[in-house]
Motif scaffolding. Structure first.
Motif, PDB file in Angstrom:
ATOM      1  N   GLY A 226       0.855  -1.188   0.000  1.00  0.00           N
ATOM      2  CA  GLY A 226       0.000   0.000   0.000  1.00  0.00           C
ATOM      3  C   GLY A 226       0.886   1.231   0.000  1.00  0.00           C
ATOM      4  O   GLY A 226       2.105   1.122   0.182  1.00  0.00           O
ATOM      5  N   ARG A 227       0.290   2.375  -0.211  1.00  0.00           N
ATOM      6  CA  ARG A 227       1.042   3.628  -0.194  1.00  0.00           C
ATOM      7  C   ARG A 227       0.348   4.653   0.680  1.00  0.00           C
ATOM      8  O   ARG A 227      -0.863   4.587   0.866  1.00  0.00           O
ATOM      9  CB  ARG A 227       1.125   4.220  -1.598  1.00  0.00           C
ATOM     10  N   GLY A 228       1.089   5.633   1.141  1.00  0.00           N
ATOM     11  CA  GLY A 228       0.504   6.719   1.921  1.00  0.00           C
ATOM     12  C   GLY A 228      -0.179   6.175   3.164  1.00  0.00           C
ATOM     13  O   GLY A 228       0.324   5.258   3.828  1.00  0.00           O
ATOM     14  N   SER A 229      -1.357   6.710   3.452  1.00  0.00           N
ATOM     15  CA  SER A 229      -2.061   6.288   4.661  1.00  0.00           C
ATOM     16  C   SER A 229      -2.537   4.832   4.559  1.00  0.00           C
ATOM     17  O   SER A 229      -3.010   4.277   5.551  1.00  0.00           O
ATOM     18  CB  SER A 229      -3.244   7.219   4.926  1.00  0.00           C
ATOM     19  N   LEU A 230      -2.402   4.226   3.400  1.00  0.00           N
ATOM     20  CA  LEU A 230      -2.760   2.815   3.265  1.00  0.00           C
ATOM     21  C   LEU A 230      -1.562   1.885   3.452  1.00  0.00           C
ATOM     22  O   LEU A 230      -1.720   0.666   3.501  1.00  0.00           O
ATOM     23  CB  LEU A 230      -3.432   2.559   1.912  1.00  0.00           C
ATOM     24  N   PHE A 231      -0.370   2.464   3.566  1.00  0.00           N
ATOM     25  CA  PHE A 231       0.814   1.647   3.862  1.00  0.00           C
ATOM     26  C   PHE A 231       0.681   1.004   5.250  1.00  0.00           C
ATOM     27  O   PHE A 231       0.851  -0.223   5.390  1.00  0.00           O
ATOM     28  CB  PHE A 231       2.076   2.508   3.690  1.00  0.00           C
ATOM     29  N   PRO A 232       0.305   1.771   6.302  1.00  0.00           N
ATOM     30  CA  PRO A 232       0.096   1.095   7.590  1.00  0.00           C
ATOM     31  C   PRO A 232      -1.015   0.035   7.532  1.00  0.00           C
ATOM     32  O   PRO A 232      -0.978  -0.927   8.298  1.00  0.00           O
ATOM     33  CB  PRO A 232      -0.298   2.243   8.537  1.00  0.00           C
ATOM     34  N   ILE A 233      -1.958   0.195   6.632  1.00  0.00           N
ATOM     35  CA  ILE A 233      -3.026  -0.815   6.513  1.00  0.00           C
ATOM     36  C   ILE A 233      -2.458  -2.094   5.881  1.00  0.00           C
ATOM     37  O   ILE A 233      -2.843  -3.211   6.238  1.00  0.00           O
ATOM     38  CB  ILE A 233      -4.230  -0.270   5.708  1.00  0.00           C
ATOM     39  N   ALA A 234      -1.514  -1.942   4.959  1.00  0.00           N
ATOM     40  CA  ALA A 234      -0.820  -3.115   4.417  1.00  0.00           C
ATOM     41  C   ALA A 234      -0.085  -3.830   5.562  1.00  0.00           C
ATOM     42  O   ALA A 234      -0.112  -5.067   5.667  1.00  0.00           O
ATOM     43  CB  ALA A 234       0.151  -2.691   3.321  1.00  0.00           C
ATOM     44  N   MET A 235       0.540  -3.065   6.436  1.00  0.00           N
ATOM     45  CA  MET A 235       1.246  -3.679   7.574  1.00  0.00           C
ATOM     46  C   MET A 235       0.268  -4.330   8.550  1.00  0.00           C
ATOM     47  O   MET A 235       0.572  -5.363   9.141  1.00  0.00           O
ATOM     48  CB  MET A 235       2.114  -2.637   8.278  1.00  0.00           C
ATOM     49  N   GLU A 236      -0.885  -3.730   8.695  1.00  0.00           N
ATOM     50  CA  GLU A 236      -1.925  -4.326   9.552  1.00  0.00           C
ATOM     51  C   GLU A 236      -2.377  -5.676   8.968  1.00  0.00           C
ATOM     52  O   GLU A 236      -2.544  -6.651   9.699  1.00  0.00           O
ATOM     53  CB  GLU A 236      -3.112  -3.350   9.694  1.00  0.00           C
ATOM     54  N   HIS A 248       3.912 -16.451   7.101  1.00  0.00           N
ATOM     55  CA  HIS A 248       4.815 -15.305   7.083  1.00  0.00           C
ATOM     56  C   HIS A 248       4.297 -14.237   6.117  1.00  0.00           C
ATOM     57  O   HIS A 248       3.974 -14.535   4.971  1.00  0.00           O
ATOM     58  CB  HIS A 248       6.223 -15.734   6.665  1.00  0.00           C
ATOM     59  N   ALA A 249       4.208 -13.028   6.588  1.00  0.00           N
ATOM     60  CA  ALA A 249       3.714 -11.949   5.738  1.00  0.00           C
ATOM     61  C   ALA A 249       4.484 -10.677   6.032  1.00  0.00           C
ATOM     62  O   ALA A 249       4.964 -10.483   7.147  1.00  0.00           O
ATOM     63  CB  ALA A 249       2.221 -11.724   5.997  1.00  0.00           C
ATOM     64  N   GLU A 250       4.597  -9.842   5.019  1.00  0.00           N
ATOM     65  CA  GLU A 250       5.235  -8.543   5.209  1.00  0.00           C
ATOM     66  C   GLU A 250       4.372  -7.460   4.595  1.00  0.00           C
ATOM     67  O   GLU A 250       3.798  -7.654   3.530  1.00  0.00           O
ATOM     68  CB  GLU A 250       6.594  -8.518   4.505  1.00  0.00           C
ATOM     69  N   GLY A 251       4.303  -6.347   5.269  1.00  0.00           N
ATOM     70  CA  GLY A 251       3.616  -5.182   4.722  1.00  0.00           C
ATOM     71  C   GLY A 251       4.667  -4.202   4.261  1.00  0.00           C
ATOM     72  O   GLY A 251       5.596  -3.890   5.010  1.00  0.00           O
ATOM     73  N   TYR A 252       4.560  -3.766   3.031  1.00  0.00           N
ATOM     74  CA  TYR A 252       5.583  -2.900   2.463  1.00  0.00           C
ATOM     75  C   TYR A 252       4.964  -1.676   1.808  1.00  0.00           C
ATOM     76  O   TYR A 252       3.850  -1.746   1.294  1.00  0.00           O
ATOM     77  CB  TYR A 252       6.367  -3.672   1.394  1.00  0.00           C
ATOM     78  N   VAL A 269       4.076 -16.516  -4.308  1.00  0.00           N
ATOM     79  CA  VAL A 269       3.860 -15.479  -3.289  1.00  0.00           C
ATOM     80  C   VAL A 269       2.684 -14.570  -3.662  1.00  0.00           C
ATOM     81  O   VAL A 269       2.797 -13.746  -4.565  1.00  0.00           O
ATOM     82  CB  VAL A 269       5.132 -14.611  -3.108  1.00  0.00           C
ATOM     83  N   PRO A 270       1.565 -14.697  -2.980  1.00  0.00           N
ATOM     84  CA  PRO A 270       0.471 -13.765  -3.260  1.00  0.00           C
ATOM     85  C   PRO A 270       0.868 -12.341  -2.846  1.00  0.00           C
ATOM     86  O   PRO A 270       1.470 -12.146  -1.795  1.00  0.00           O
ATOM     87  CB  PRO A 270      -0.683 -14.265  -2.377  1.00  0.00           C
ATOM     88  N   VAL A 271       0.544 -11.397  -3.722  1.00  0.00           N
ATOM     89  CA  VAL A 271       0.795  -9.991  -3.421  1.00  0.00           C
ATOM     90  C   VAL A 271      -0.573  -9.341  -3.232  1.00  0.00           C
ATOM     91  O   VAL A 271      -1.349  -9.224  -4.174  1.00  0.00           O
ATOM     92  CB  VAL A 271       1.550  -9.300  -4.572  1.00  0.00           C
ATOM     93  N   ILE A 272      -0.874  -8.977  -1.994  1.00  0.00           N
ATOM     94  CA  ILE A 272      -2.173  -8.385  -1.697  1.00  0.00           C
ATOM     95  C   ILE A 272      -2.028  -6.871  -1.745  1.00  0.00           C
ATOM     96  O   ILE A 272      -1.259  -6.295  -0.966  1.00  0.00           O
ATOM     97  CB  ILE A 272      -2.673  -8.791  -0.298  1.00  0.00           C
ATOM     98  N   ALA A 273      -2.735  -6.251  -2.668  1.00  0.00           N
ATOM     99  CA  ALA A 273      -2.586  -4.812  -2.859  1.00  0.00           C
ATOM    100  C   ALA A 273      -3.782  -4.074  -2.293  1.00  0.00           C
ATOM    101  O   ALA A 273      -4.927  -4.482  -2.488  1.00  0.00           O
ATOM    102  CB  ALA A 273      -2.460  -4.515  -4.345  1.00  0.00           C
ATOM    103  N   ILE A 274      -3.496  -2.986  -1.587  1.00  0.00           N
ATOM    104  CA  ILE A 274      -4.557  -2.095  -1.121  1.00  0.00           C
ATOM    105  C   ILE A 274      -4.483  -0.911  -2.059  1.00  0.00           C
ATOM    106  O   ILE A 274      -3.602  -0.059  -1.928  1.00  0.00           O
ATOM    107  CB  ILE A 274      -4.304  -1.651   0.330  1.00  0.00           C
ATOM    108  N   CYS A 275      -5.354  -0.905  -3.037  1.00  0.00           N
ATOM    109  CA  CYS A 275      -5.147   0.009  -4.158  1.00  0.00           C
ATOM    110  C   CYS A 275      -6.440   0.648  -4.660  1.00  0.00           C
ATOM    111  O   CYS A 275      -6.816   0.507  -5.817  1.00  0.00           O
ATOM    112  CB  CYS A 275      -4.449  -0.776  -5.275  1.00  0.00           C
ATOM    113  N   PRO A 276      -7.151   1.385  -3.794  1.00  0.00           N
ATOM    114  CA  PRO A 276      -8.339   2.081  -4.264  1.00  0.00           C
ATOM    115  C   PRO A 276      -7.970   3.332  -5.057  1.00  0.00           C
ATOM    116  O   PRO A 276      -6.822   3.784  -4.982  1.00  0.00           O
ATOM    117  CB  PRO A 276      -9.059   2.470  -2.963  1.00  0.00           C
ATOM    118  N   SER A 277      -8.915   3.885  -5.788  1.00  0.00           N
ATOM    119  CA  SER A 277      -8.651   5.117  -6.521  1.00  0.00           C
ATOM    120  C   SER A 277      -8.327   6.228  -5.523  1.00  0.00           C
ATOM    121  O   SER A 277      -8.745   6.176  -4.373  1.00  0.00           O
ATOM    122  CB  SER A 277      -9.864   5.497  -7.363  1.00  0.00           C
TER     123      SER A 277
END
Ligand code: M6R
Length: 364
Positions: A226-236, A248-252, A269-277
């Protein structure tokens, strides 16, 4: 009790809409669309810097809070986990203040950081869920999350309640510092007030998220981006998955992937993206395309506007309700937590009592 739910975590996930609504109603007025700031132990106009600290998920909420406060109120914010902050001996400005975040209000490292920050002359505001906790007692002022008791070791509704409080705080600080107009305030509070019913819509996507979970459950490693304020959500998302499914998972930060983790990418390796408009959508999209070009399996959480471009290369796209980018971190916390829940159930782990973990970590 758990009512009709299999686990406390499942029950608590379904409490997101109510808890977010209850918490928001404490700090904003739905009629006037104004934030009612709680009593603060510092002057929002004069404070030179804020130090935010917490542990685990509460720290990830604090990190979202940092993006919001810096962006909306233009106050410099330092955010660090309590176990680092307390031994880092950071230079703290005179007249500075700190914001602590904790569900239990009893976490040893956060409590120690509280004492240290006060000794160093910082006024401390604690965002806690337990009103009679040590942190509520020992801080200069307290803001309560209205999540009710959280039993599952994995934090769920307490996390979105923390975000709800921090969002109101960021708007309120922005107003006091004249960085935001009443018009901005109205737009942002309106977006927040849409979160509860949109959160309920997210929970209705349970079957789709369950289907995604059956893919993720097969993996050994998972990357959340994720990016910006969604980066911590990727880590969550990564923290929750590790904690209850033992995968094992990493938020980046999506833009940081090419500086190392991209070497991990393969078809396993699944890449889970938090990527809304939103303002960073295109940037995240291009990072995901890079991962996809290297054989990565992209699975994205997005909205209707973000879906078409992702669908060109992603293996799975889950379309969630559209919401103002400001409120996205609260809404997108829910599907990543729900994903972890389903993966854990599929793996047969002890969802509410994961191994080696305690609900409140009262030792250093
Ligand atoms: O009670 P606290 O909010 O201070 O707890 C902090 C962390 O221990 C907690 O958030 C932990 O990371 C959760 N188990 C995450 O789901």
């Amino acid at each position: 009790g758990k009512g009709n739910y299999r686990h406390f975590m499942e029950k608590e996930l379904h409490e997101h809409p109510a808890v977010i609504g209850d918490t928001l109603r404490q700090y904003l007025d739905p009629r006037t669309l104004e934030v009612n700031l709680p009593r603060l132990p510092f002057d929002p106009v004069k404070v030179p810097r804020l130090t935010m600290t917490a542990c685990g998920s509460a720290f990830l909420a604090a990190q979202v809070g940092r993006y919001w406060i810096e962006h909306l109120a233009r106050i410099p914010v330092d955010a660090d986990v309590a176990s680092e902050l307390r031994y880092r001996d950071p230079p703290l400005p005179e007249g500075g203040a700190a914001i602590l975040v904790s569900q239990s209000g009893e976490t040893a490292d956060t409590m120690a950081a509280l004492k240290l920050l006060r000794e160093k002359g910082q006024s401390v505001l604690a965002v806690v869920n337990v009103p009679e906790s040590s942190m509520a007692r020992e801080s200069d002022a307290t803001v309560l999350t209205v999540a009710g008791p959280e039993i599952g070791v994995a934090s769920t509704k307490a996390f979105t309640a923390q975000l709800s409080v921090l969002a109101c705080l960021a708007i309120g600080l922005g107003r006091k510092r004249r960085e935001l107009s009443t018009l901005d305030e109205g737009r942002l509070t309106k977006a927040l007030l849409e979160v509860p019913h949109k959160a309920a819509e997210v929970l209705e996507r349970d079957a789709e998220i369950h289907a995604l979970a059956s893919e993720v459950a097969k993996a050994r490693d998972v990357l959340f981006l994720g990016r910006g304020s969604l980066f911590p959500i990727a880590m969550e998302g990564a923290l929750k998955l590790k904690e209850i499914s033992y995968i094992h998972a990493e938020g980046y930060a999506a833009g940081e992937m090419k500086h190392g983790p991209i070497a991990l990418i393969d078809s396993q390796v699944p890449v889970i993206a938090i990527c809304p408009s939103g303002p960073l959508y295109e940037k995240t999209l291009s990072n995901l395309q890079e991962a996809s070009a290297r054989g990565g399996r992209i699975m994205a959480f997005t909205d209707a506007a973000g879906a078409p471009s992702l669908e060109r290369f992603a293996e799975r796209v889950i379309v969630l309700p559209e919401i103002d980018p400001f409120a996205q971190p609260i809404l997108y916390a829910i599907p990543v937590q729900l994903l972890a829940y389903h993966v854990a159930v599929l793996k047969g782990t002890d969802v509410d009592q994961p191994r080696n973990l305690a609900k409140s970590v009262t030792v250093e």
